[in-house]
Design a protein around this motif. Structure first.
Motif, PDB file in Angstrom:
ATOM      1  N   MET A 181      13.405  54.494  31.347  1.00 45.58           N
ATOM      2  CA  MET A 181      14.425  54.396  32.394  1.00 45.58           C
ATOM      3  C   MET A 181      15.719  55.091  31.983  1.00 45.58           C
ATOM      4  SD  MET A 181      13.359  52.601  35.042  1.00 45.58           S
ATOM      5  CE  MET A 181      14.982  52.388  35.771  1.00 45.58           C
ATOM      6  N   GLN A 182      16.462  55.543  32.981  1.00 45.71           N
ATOM      7  CA  GLN A 182      17.824  56.019  32.752  1.00 45.71           C
ATOM      8  C   GLN A 182      18.678  54.820  32.352  1.00 45.71           C
ATOM      9  OE1 GLN A 182      21.074  57.775  35.731  1.00 45.71           O
ATOM     10  NE2 GLN A 182      19.256  59.059  35.647  1.00 45.71           N
ATOM     11  N   PHE A 183      19.449  54.964  31.291  1.00 47.44           N
ATOM     12  CA  PHE A 183      20.101  53.817  30.658  1.00 47.44           C
ATOM     13  C   PHE A 183      21.115  53.099  31.552  1.00 47.44           C
ATOM     14  CE2 PHE A 183      23.344  56.966  30.103  1.00 47.44           C
ATOM     15  CZ  PHE A 183      24.534  56.294  29.917  1.00 47.44           C
ATOM     16  N   TYR A 201      17.954  52.185  18.663  1.00 57.90           N
ATOM     17  CA  TYR A 201      17.623  53.315  17.806  1.00 57.90           C
ATOM     18  C   TYR A 201      18.638  54.425  18.056  1.00 57.90           C
ATOM     19  CZ  TYR A 201      13.159  50.894  17.340  1.00 57.90           C
ATOM     20  OH  TYR A 201      12.198  49.942  17.101  1.00 57.90           O
ATOM     21  N   GLN A 202      19.128  55.019  17.006  1.00 62.14           N
ATOM     22  CA  GLN A 202      20.087  56.110  17.126  1.00 62.14           C
ATOM     23  C   GLN A 202      19.365  57.438  16.918  1.00 62.14           C
ATOM     24  OE1 GLN A 202      23.235  55.536  18.075  1.00 62.14           O
ATOM     25  NE2 GLN A 202      22.694  53.362  18.181  1.00 62.14           N
ATOM     26  N   ASN A 203      19.066  58.129  18.024  1.00 58.91           N
ATOM     27  CA  ASN A 203      18.383  59.410  17.937  1.00 58.91           C
ATOM     28  C   ASN A 203      18.831  60.250  19.125  1.00 58.91           C
ATOM     29  OD1 ASN A 203      16.330  61.519  18.297  1.00 58.91           O
ATOM     30  ND2 ASN A 203      15.216  60.446  16.670  1.00 58.91           N
ATOM     31  N   ALA A 204      19.705  61.207  18.877  1.00 61.07           N
ATOM     32  CA  ALA A 204      20.296  62.008  19.953  1.00 61.07           C
ATOM     33  C   ALA A 204      19.247  62.849  20.676  1.00 61.07           C
ATOM     34  CB  ALA A 204      21.395  62.907  19.396  1.00 61.07           C
ATOM     35  N   ALA A 205      18.252  63.339  19.965  1.00 61.37           N
ATOM     36  CA  ALA A 205      17.220  64.165  20.605  1.00 61.37           C
ATOM     37  C   ALA A 205      16.436  63.350  21.612  1.00 61.37           C
ATOM     38  CB  ALA A 205      16.290  64.756  19.547  1.00 61.37           C
ATOM     39  N   PHE A 232      17.418  60.654  23.157  1.00 54.71           N
ATOM     40  CA  PHE A 232      18.301  60.228  24.249  1.00 54.71           C
ATOM     41  C   PHE A 232      18.616  61.363  25.211  1.00 54.71           C
ATOM     42  CE2 PHE A 232      22.445  59.150  26.122  1.00 54.71           C
ATOM     43  CZ  PHE A 232      22.171  57.871  26.603  1.00 54.71           C
ATOM     44  N   ARG A 233      18.828  62.563  24.684  1.00 54.46           N
ATOM     45  CA  ARG A 233      19.313  63.676  25.510  1.00 54.46           C
ATOM     46  C   ARG A 233      18.214  64.589  26.036  1.00 54.46           C
ATOM     47  NH1 ARG A 233      24.082  65.291  21.222  1.00 54.46           N
ATOM     48  NH2 ARG A 233      25.442  63.500  21.614  1.00 54.46           N
ATOM     49  N   GLN A 234      17.088  64.667  25.340  1.00 53.32           N
ATOM     50  CA  GLN A 234      16.102  65.700  25.669  1.00 53.32           C
ATOM     51  C   GLN A 234      14.869  65.195  26.411  1.00 53.32           C
ATOM     52  OE1 GLN A 234      15.217  68.278  22.288  1.00 53.32           O
ATOM     53  NE2 GLN A 234      17.266  67.889  21.458  1.00 53.32           N
ATOM     54  N   ILE A 235      14.557  63.906  26.314  1.00 51.17           N
ATOM     55  CA  ILE A 235      13.408  63.395  27.060  1.00 51.17           C
ATOM     56  C   ILE A 235      13.856  63.145  28.494  1.00 51.17           C
ATOM     57  CG2 ILE A 235      11.720  61.535  27.285  1.00 51.17           C
ATOM     58  CD1 ILE A 235      11.925  61.141  24.249  1.00 51.17           C
ATOM     59  N   GLU A 236      13.343  63.935  29.424  1.00 48.50           N
ATOM     60  CA  GLU A 236      13.771  63.858  30.815  1.00 48.50           C
ATOM     61  C   GLU A 236      12.695  63.263  31.728  1.00 48.50           C
ATOM     62  OE1 GLU A 236      16.521  64.386  32.376  1.00 48.50           O
ATOM     63  OE2 GLU A 236      17.792  65.457  30.961  1.00 48.50           O
ATOM     64  N   GLN A 267      18.368  60.435  30.426  1.00 42.73           N
ATOM     65  CA  GLN A 267      17.724  61.403  31.318  1.00 42.73           C
ATOM     66  C   GLN A 267      18.493  61.555  32.632  1.00 42.73           C
ATOM     67  OE1 GLN A 267      14.020  59.353  31.053  1.00 42.73           O
ATOM     68  NE2 GLN A 267      14.292  58.288  32.985  1.00 42.73           N
ATOM     69  N   SER A 268      18.549  62.799  33.138  1.00 47.45           N
ATOM     70  CA  SER A 268      19.299  63.069  34.362  1.00 47.45           C
ATOM     71  C   SER A 268      18.424  63.609  35.486  1.00 47.45           C
ATOM     72  CB  SER A 268      20.425  64.069  34.080  1.00 47.45           C
ATOM     73  OG  SER A 268      19.898  65.279  33.545  1.00 47.45           O
TER      74      SER A 268
END
Length: 209
Positions: free
Chosen positions: A106-108, A40-44, A46-50, A82-83
């Motif tokens: 999980m962290q990718f 799935y291509q969704n930047a939000a 991928f980047r915002q769920i921590e 997630q970081s």
């Protein structure tokens, strides 16, 4: 047990992660097969769920968009950027009330062959342990057995990823040394290599619900 992996980039790496997961669970009687990979291509997402605190966006990813598939015998894994945390999981006793968010996030890049000397793929074993009903080995501190499982030694603080694999004893008043090699500790993947039989029994009982 079926296994669905969502949002990643390399099929071979995903299969290696599943293979390592099965190595970790090899003595438990629980096994997994990879049924599907979806992207799935969704930047939000991928980047915002921590972590679990991003509940609204996480609910959008898992439930509203229906990325989660199949029923309670299927483990869904979402991989994100997630970081703050490597991963998190929903406990099995929450399934009845929230089946739509069941699974592991999980962290990718925490997969075999990532060139990380400390976290090279066993974190998935750890998170699936939570998904199957296990607490951390240090939950309960010195007041009870490790993770509330009778045959797991008590531990007051987690073993850090850089803490090494040498035996330590943070609960000298209770039997056994800290379970540095237990998958439910925070120790390095170099150290982590087992569940206790009590943990195995707990997972089977939890999954049966």
């Amino acid at each position: 047990m079926r296994f669905i992996w969502l949002y990643s980039d390399r099929d071979a790496k995903i299969q290696e992660a599943v293979d390592l997961l099965n190595v970790g669970f090899s003595l438990t009687g629980i096994s997994f097969r990879l049924d599907d990979i979806r992207r799935y291509q969704n930047a939000a997402w991928f980047r915002q769920i921590e972590d679990e605190s991003g509940s609204e966006l996480r609910f959008e990813m898992i439930s509203m968009s229906r990325t989660r598939i199949s029923g309670p015998s299927t483990l869904n894994v979402w991989t994100l950027g997630q970081s703050r945390t490597i991963g998190f999981a929903q406990f099995p006793w929450h399934y009845a009330a929230a089946p739509q968010t069941d699974g592991v996030v999980m962290q990718f890049n925490v997969v075999p062959g990532n060139n990380d000397a400390y976290r090279f793929g066993k974190s998935l074993i750890h998170e699936v342990g939570h998904w199957a009903g296990l607490y951390y080995t240090f939950d309960g501190g010195c007041d009870t057995s490790g993770g509330f499982v009778a045959d797991t030694p008590a531990q007051v603080n987690s073993t850090g990823v850089f803490g090494g694999c040498d035996a330590t004893d943070t609960c000298p008043g209770r039997p056994g040394e800290d379970p540095v090699g237990n998958y439910m500790n925070y120790s390095s993947d170099v150290c982590r290599d087992h569940f206790t039989w009590g943990q195995v029994d707990r997972m089977w009982a939890a999954l049966a619900t």
